[in-house]
Design a protein around this motif. Structure first.
Motif, PDB file in Angstrom:
ATOM      1  N   GLY A   1      69.082  -1.620 -57.505  1.00 48.29           N
ATOM      2  CA  GLY A   1      69.388  -2.596 -58.550  1.00 48.29           C
ATOM      3  C   GLY A   1      68.130  -3.249 -59.074  1.00 48.29           C
ATOM      4  O   GLY A   1      67.023  -2.775 -58.827  1.00 48.29           O
ATOM      5  N   LEU A   2      68.339  -4.347 -59.796  1.00 49.02           N
ATOM      6  CA  LEU A   2      67.208  -5.077 -60.352  1.00 49.02           C
ATOM      7  C   LEU A   2      66.403  -5.718 -59.230  1.00 49.02           C
ATOM      8  O   LEU A   2      66.971  -6.317 -58.314  1.00 49.02           O
ATOM      9  CB  LEU A   2      67.708  -6.161 -61.309  1.00 49.02           C
ATOM     10  CG  LEU A   2      68.122  -5.661 -62.703  1.00 49.02           C
ATOM     11  CD1 LEU A   2      68.877  -6.757 -63.450  1.00 49.02           C
ATOM     12  CD2 LEU A   2      66.895  -5.223 -63.500  1.00 49.02           C
TER      13      LEU A   2
ATOM     14  N   GLU B   1      72.176  -6.102 -56.892  1.00 47.89           N
ATOM     15  CA  GLU B   1      72.538  -4.725 -56.553  1.00 47.89           C
ATOM     16  C   GLU B   1      73.492  -4.179 -57.607  1.00 47.89           C
ATOM     17  O   GLU B   1      74.501  -4.803 -57.920  1.00 47.89           O
ATOM     18  CB  GLU B   1      73.182  -4.654 -55.159  1.00 47.89           C
ATOM     19  CG  GLU B   1      73.321  -3.197 -54.715  1.00 47.89           C
ATOM     20  CD  GLU B   1      73.860  -3.055 -53.291  1.00 47.89           C
ATOM     21  OE1 GLU B   1      73.061  -2.753 -52.396  1.00 47.89           O
ATOM     22  OE2 GLU B   1      75.075  -3.253 -53.101  1.00 47.89           O
ATOM     23  N   ILE B   2      73.145  -3.045 -58.174  1.00 45.45           N
ATOM     24  CA  ILE B   2      73.967  -2.461 -59.235  1.00 45.45           C
ATOM     25  C   ILE B   2      74.588  -1.136 -58.774  1.00 45.45           C
ATOM     26  O   ILE B   2      75.770  -0.887 -58.988  1.00 45.45           O
ATOM     27  CB  ILE B   2      73.134  -2.264 -60.523  1.00 45.45           C
ATOM     28  CG1 ILE B   2      72.643  -3.631 -61.031  1.00 45.45           C
ATOM     29  CG2 ILE B   2      73.976  -1.577 -61.604  1.00 45.45           C
ATOM     30  CD1 ILE B   2      71.612  -3.579 -62.125  1.00 45.45           C
TER      31      ILE B   2
ATOM     32  N   GLY C   1      78.052  -1.429 -68.281  1.00 42.39           N
ATOM     33  CA  GLY C   1      77.765  -2.193 -67.070  1.00 42.39           C
ATOM     34  C   GLY C   1      78.112  -1.472 -65.787  1.00 42.39           C
ATOM     35  O   GLY C   1      78.095  -2.068 -64.710  1.00 42.39           O
ATOM     36  N   SER C   2      78.433  -0.182 -65.876  1.00 44.97           N
ATOM     37  CA  SER C   2      78.842   0.525 -64.654  1.00 44.97           C
ATOM     38  C   SER C   2      77.637   0.967 -63.825  1.00 44.97           C
ATOM     39  O   SER C   2      77.779   1.287 -62.649  1.00 44.97           O
ATOM     40  CB  SER C   2      79.686   1.742 -65.032  1.00 44.97           C
ATOM     41  OG  SER C   2      78.956   2.577 -65.911  1.00 44.97           O
ATOM     42  N   GLY C   3      76.449   0.959 -64.434  1.00 40.36           N
ATOM     43  CA  GLY C   3      75.252   1.346 -63.685  1.00 40.36           C
ATOM     44  C   GLY C   3      74.645   2.664 -64.132  1.00 40.36           C
ATOM     45  O   GLY C   3      73.723   3.172 -63.498  1.00 40.36           O
ATOM     46  N   LYS C   4      75.127   3.208 -65.263  1.00 41.91           N
ATOM     47  CA  LYS C   4      74.631   4.499 -65.747  1.00 41.91           C
ATOM     48  C   LYS C   4      73.131   4.466 -66.044  1.00 41.91           C
ATOM     49  O   LYS C   4      72.366   5.308 -65.577  1.00 41.91           O
ATOM     50  CB  LYS C   4      75.376   4.916 -67.035  1.00 41.91           C
ATOM     51  CG  LYS C   4      76.881   4.995 -66.905  1.00 41.91           C
ATOM     52  CD  LYS C   4      77.514   5.616 -68.139  1.00 41.91           C
ATOM     53  CE  LYS C   4      77.280   4.851 -69.433  1.00 41.91           C
ATOM     54  NZ  LYS C   4      77.922   3.516 -69.469  1.00 41.91           N
TER      55      LYS C   4
ATOM     56  N   ASN D   1      81.472   0.359 -61.567  1.00 39.90           N
ATOM     57  CA  ASN D   1      81.046  -0.646 -60.595  1.00 39.90           C
ATOM     58  C   ASN D   1      80.056  -0.101 -59.567  1.00 39.90           C
ATOM     59  O   ASN D   1      80.139  -0.404 -58.380  1.00 39.90           O
ATOM     60  CB  ASN D   1      82.259  -1.242 -59.857  1.00 39.90           C
ATOM     61  CG  ASN D   1      83.200  -1.924 -60.825  1.00 39.90           C
ATOM     62  OD1 ASN D   1      82.750  -2.576 -61.781  1.00 39.90           O
ATOM     63  ND2 ASN D   1      84.490  -1.746 -60.616  1.00 39.90           N
ATOM     64  N   GLY D   2      79.141   0.705 -60.028  1.00 38.90           N
ATOM     65  CA  GLY D   2      78.072   1.175 -59.158  1.00 38.90           C
ATOM     66  C   GLY D   2      78.461   2.283 -58.199  1.00 38.90           C
ATOM     67  O   GLY D   2      77.718   2.599 -57.275  1.00 38.90           O
TER      68      GLY D   2
END
Lengths: 253, 400
Positions: free
Chosen positions: A14-15, A22-23, A44-47, A228-229
Motif C-alpha cells: 500500500g501507500l 494497506e491497499i 479504489g479496488s487496488g488495480k 477491496n485489495g
C-alpha cells in the motif's frame, strides 16, 4: 509447464505514508509466457496500486508476500533495473516532460534495455529507422519525435506514445494501466492493434481496465476481478462479459 | 513618457550612508586620471569617479548586493591596479569602428550609473572602448581578468534598423584574479541585437550590462555561467520608446561551492514595450545562487507586457538559493507577471524516466538539461551547444 514470467504470492502492499495505508490485502497471481491477463475491478479496488508496486513506485511499500519476475524477486530492485530486466508499465496518466525530446528519451531507454540483453546499441540513424517503423504502425505523426516527452499531447496521443515506448523497449511483461481510458473507438483500435502486434509466445501482457471494451480487441486468456485489495474471482473472457452485464456487486454478495 | 520620468528608486542606496571610499584607491585613481593625455578620457574618468565616490564600495546590507559577500566585494574592489594596459579583446571585422577616444554619450550613461563597481570600472579602465556596430556584424569580446584587477568599460552602439550579435566572454581563469567590467548597449530605433555572455572563470568577476532601447528595438540576451568565487552579472535595461522589446534569459549552474549572482533591473519607460525575463540556475552541491530581479513600470508606460520568472533547481541539501522577484508598477493598464520557484527535479517525471530503464543519474541529467533548455532556447541549438555542454559538465557527479 513453463516457468512463470511473473509470480505474485500473497502480496500485501500500500501507500508508504505516513500514515501507511494497506491497499493490497494478499494477492496471488501467476502469468506465463504467451498469456494475456486482464484485471478488472471498481474504482479504489487496488488495480493501479498493483501496477505501481510491480514497477517499484517510491510512494508504495510492500508489507508482505513476494513478486518474482523471471525467477528474481522484484522487491528491493530499483525501478530502472526492473524496466531493463523487461518489465514495462504503461501509465494511466503519462507525465509531460518538456525539454526532453521524445526521440532522444526513447533512444536512451531503448539502448539501456539492449545493453542489458547483451545486444549492440543502436546509433541514432538505425534507431531513427526503427522508431519510424513503430510510429507508422501506431499511426503517429513524425512530429511527435521532436516534441518534449508527452508535451502537449492529447490523451489519446499520450496513450499511443506509451505503446510506442513499449514497442521500443520490447518488454517480457507489459502491465498496461487503463490504457483504454480516454480513448475514442478509433484510437482504441489503433492502440489495441499495437499491443497485439507485440504479442509473442515468449512475452505476456497484463491489462488493467474498468471496461471490457478493450478486451474485445485484445483477447485475454484470463480475467481476474479485484475488489477491496483481493482477487475475488478468476475466469476466462466470459467473466468480463458477465461483469459488463451484472456489475461487480454480485461478487461480494 | 520617456527618459524624463523620475521614479524614486528605493533600492538605490546612494546617499543613505557614508560612502566607503578607500583612500589609496582614491589617490591611484587620481594619478591615473591626471596622467592621461586625452582630455576626453580624463573627463570620463573624472565623471565616473565622482559617481563611484558618491556610492562607495557596497557595504553589508546594501540592497542591490544583499546576497553577495560584502567581504569578498570589498576585498576585490579595494585592490589597486598594477598599471598594465589591459584592453578588451575585440574580434576584428571590417565594419566595426573601434575608437579609443570617448564622446559625450558616456557622460549621460555614467551620470545615471547606480552600480558602484560599474562606475569604478569606468573610472579605472585603462582602455575604454566604443564600438559602432554595423548591420550583420558578429563580434566577440573577451574581457580578461588579472591577478591585481582588470577594469573594462565598453560602449556598443547599434544604429537604427541594424541587426547584429555580440558575445562577451569573461575570461578569469585564476582563482585569485579579478575582472570588473561595465558594458553599455545602445540600440537605435528598430535595431536588433543578440547578446550572449559566458563566464569561463574561477576567480572574482563583476559585470554590469546597461541597455538602452529606442523605438521598436529588440534585445535578446543570454547569460551563461557555471559560477565562481564571486560571479555577479547585473543587467539594467531601459525600454525608452514604444515598441521596444527585451528577452533576457539566464542559464547557470553554481557548480561545486561556486557562487552565481544575477541582478536584474528592467525599466519600462514608455508605453507598448515588452520584456521577458527567464532565469534558471541549478545548484547541484554546496554552491550558492541568487537571482534578484525588479521590473519598474513608469507612469504612462501603458500596455506594458512584462513577464519575469526566476527558477532554481536545488539538487542537494547543502546548496542555497535566494530569489527576489519584484514588480513596481506606476501605470494602470499593464500586463505584468512575476514568480520564483525553487525545488528538486519533479519526482513524477523522474519515476517515469526510471520506469523506462534510465538509471537515476541519466534521469537527473535529462531533467536538469530540460530545466536549463528553456533558457538556452533563446538562440539556435548550434549557437548554444558549447554552453550546454559546459553547464552539464558543471553539474557533473554531484547531482543526486
Amino acid at each position: 509447464m513453463t516457468t512463470p514470467l511473473l509470480q505474485i504470492t500473497n502480496l500485501r502492499a500500500g501507500l508508504a505514508g505516513p500514515p501507511p495505508v494497506e491497499i493490497l490485502k494478499g494477492i496471488s497471481l501467476t502469468i506465463h509466457p504467451g498469456e494475456v491477463h486482464a484485471i478488472m475491478g471498481p474504482n479504489g479496488s487496488g488495480k493501479s496500486t498493483l501496477s505501481k508496486v510491480a514497477a517499484g513506485h517510491p510512494d508504495y511499500t510492500v508489507t508482505g508476500g513476494d513478486v518474482v519476475f523471471m525467477g528474481e524477486s522484484l522487491l528491493g530492485m530499483e525501478p530502472d533495473a526492473r524496466a531493463r530486466k523487461g518489465l514495462f508499465l504503461g501509465f494511466q496518466y503519462p507525465v509531460e516532460i518538456p525539454g526532453v525530446s521524445n526521440a532522444e528519451f526513447l533512444r536512451i531507454a531503448g539502448n539501456a534495455r539492449r545493453r542489458e540483453r547483451g545486444e549492440e546499441e543502436l546509433d541514432p540513424f538505425d534507431f531513427q529507422e526503427l522508431l519510424d517503423q513503430h510510429m507508422k504502425n501506431l499511426d503517429m505523426d513524425a512530429r511527435f519525435k521532436e516534441r518534449g516527452v508527452n508535451e502537449g499531447f492529447s490523451g489519446g496521443e499520450k496513450k499511443r506514445n506509451e505503446i510506442l515506448q513499449m514497442a521500443v523497449l520490447d518488454p517480457a511483461l507489459a502491465i498496461l494501466d487503463e490504457t483504454d481510458s480516454g480513448l475514442d473507438v478509433d484510437a482504441l483500435k489503433i492502440v489495441s492493434k499495437g499491443i497485439n502486434a507485440l504479442r509473442r509466445p515468449d512475452n505476456a501482457v497484463l491489462l488493467i481496465t474498468h471496461y471490457q471494451r478493450l478486451l474485445d480487441y485484445v483477447q485475454p486468456d484470463f480475467v481476474h476481478i479485484l475488489m477491496n485489495g483481493k482477487i475475488l474471482k478468476s475466469g476466462d473472457k466470459s467473466l468480463a462479459l458477465e461483469v459488463e452485464t451484472r456489475g461487480y456487486d454480485w461478487l461480494v454478495a | 513618457m520617456t527618459e524624463t520620468a523620475a521614479i524614486p528608486t528605493p533600492f538605490n542606496m546612494r546617499a543613505t550612508h557614508v560612502p566607503d571610499v578607500p583612500e589609496t584607491l582614491r589617490r591611484v585613481a587620481e594619478s591615473l586620471r591626471k596622467a592621461h593625455p586625452s582630455p576626453a578620457l580624463r573627463e570620463l574618468r573624472e565623471a565616473a569617479w565622482t559617481v563611484f565616490e558618491s556610492m562607495g564600495v557596497p557595504q553589508n546590507g546594501h540592497e542591490d548586493f544583499s546576497f553577495v559577500s560584502s567581504a569578498d566585494l570589498k576585498g576585490v574592489l579595494n585592490r589597486l591596479p598594477d598599471g598594465k594596459l589591459l584592453a578588451p579583446e575585440i574580434s576584428s571585422a571590417t565594419t566595426i569602428g573601434v575608437r579609443d577616444e570617448v564622446d559625450s554619450g558616456w557622460m549621460e550613461l555614467l551620470k545615471a550609473e547606480s552600480d558602484a563597481p560599474a562606475a569604478l570600472a569606468a573610472a579605472l579602465a585603462p582602455a575604454p572602448r566604443e564600438i559602432a556596430l554595423a548591420d550583420k556584424d558578429q563580434v566577440r569580446v573577451v574581457l580578461a581578468g588579472s591577478l591585481a584587477r582588470a577594469d573594462h568599460a565598453l560602449r556598443l552602439d547599434v544604429p537604427a534598423h541594424a541587426k547584429a550579435s555580440v558575445s562577451f566572454v569573461l575570461e578569469n581563469p585564476e582563482a585569485q584574479a579579478f575582472v570588473n567590467a561595465v558594458v553599455y548597449l545602445r540600440l537605435g530605433a528598430g535595431a536588433t541585437l543578440d547578446v550572449s555572455v559566458s563566464e569561463a572563470a574561477q576567480g572574482f568577476q563583476l559585470l554590469k550590462i546597461g541597455a538602452d532601447l529606442r523605438r521598436d528595438a529588440q534585445l535578446n540576451l543570454l547569460t551563461v555561467s557555471t559560477g565562481s568565487r564571486l560571479a555577479r552579472v547585473s543587467i539594467d535595461a531601459a525600454l525608452r520608446e514604444p515598441g521596444a522589446s527585451l528577452d533576457a534569459r539566464g542559464a547557470a549552474v553554481a557548480a561545486g561551492a561556486n557562487r552565481s549572482h544575477r541582478h536584474l533591473r528592467i525599466r519600462h519607460a514608455a508605453p507598448d514595450c515588452v520584456s521577458k525575463q527567464l532565469f534558471k540556475t541549478v545548484v547541484p552541491g554546496p554552491g550558492r545562487s541568487s537571482m534578484d530581479g525588479t521590473v519598474f513600470v513608469d507612469p504612462g508606460a501603458q500596455r506594458t507586457d512584462a513577464r519575469q520568472l526566476l527558477q532554481h533547481l536545488l539538487l542537494s541539501k547543502e546548496g542555497r538559493a535566494d530569489a527576489k522577484p519584484r514588480l513596481l508598477i506606476h501605470a494602470d493598464d499593464v500586463k505584468c507577471s512575476h514568480g520564483a520557484t525553487v525545488g528538486k527535479t519533479d519526482p513524477a517525471q523522474k519515476f517515469y524516466l526510471l520506469s523506462r530503464g534510465l538509471d537515476a543519474r541519466t534521469a537527473d541529467r535529462l531533467l536538469t538539461q530540460a530545466f536549463l533548455n528553456e533558457a538556452l532556447e533563446i538562440f539556435p541549438d548550434e549557437a548554444t551547444a558549447d554552453a550546454r555542454a559546459r553547464l552539464m559538465d558543471a553539474i557533473g557527479v554531484e547531482a543526486k
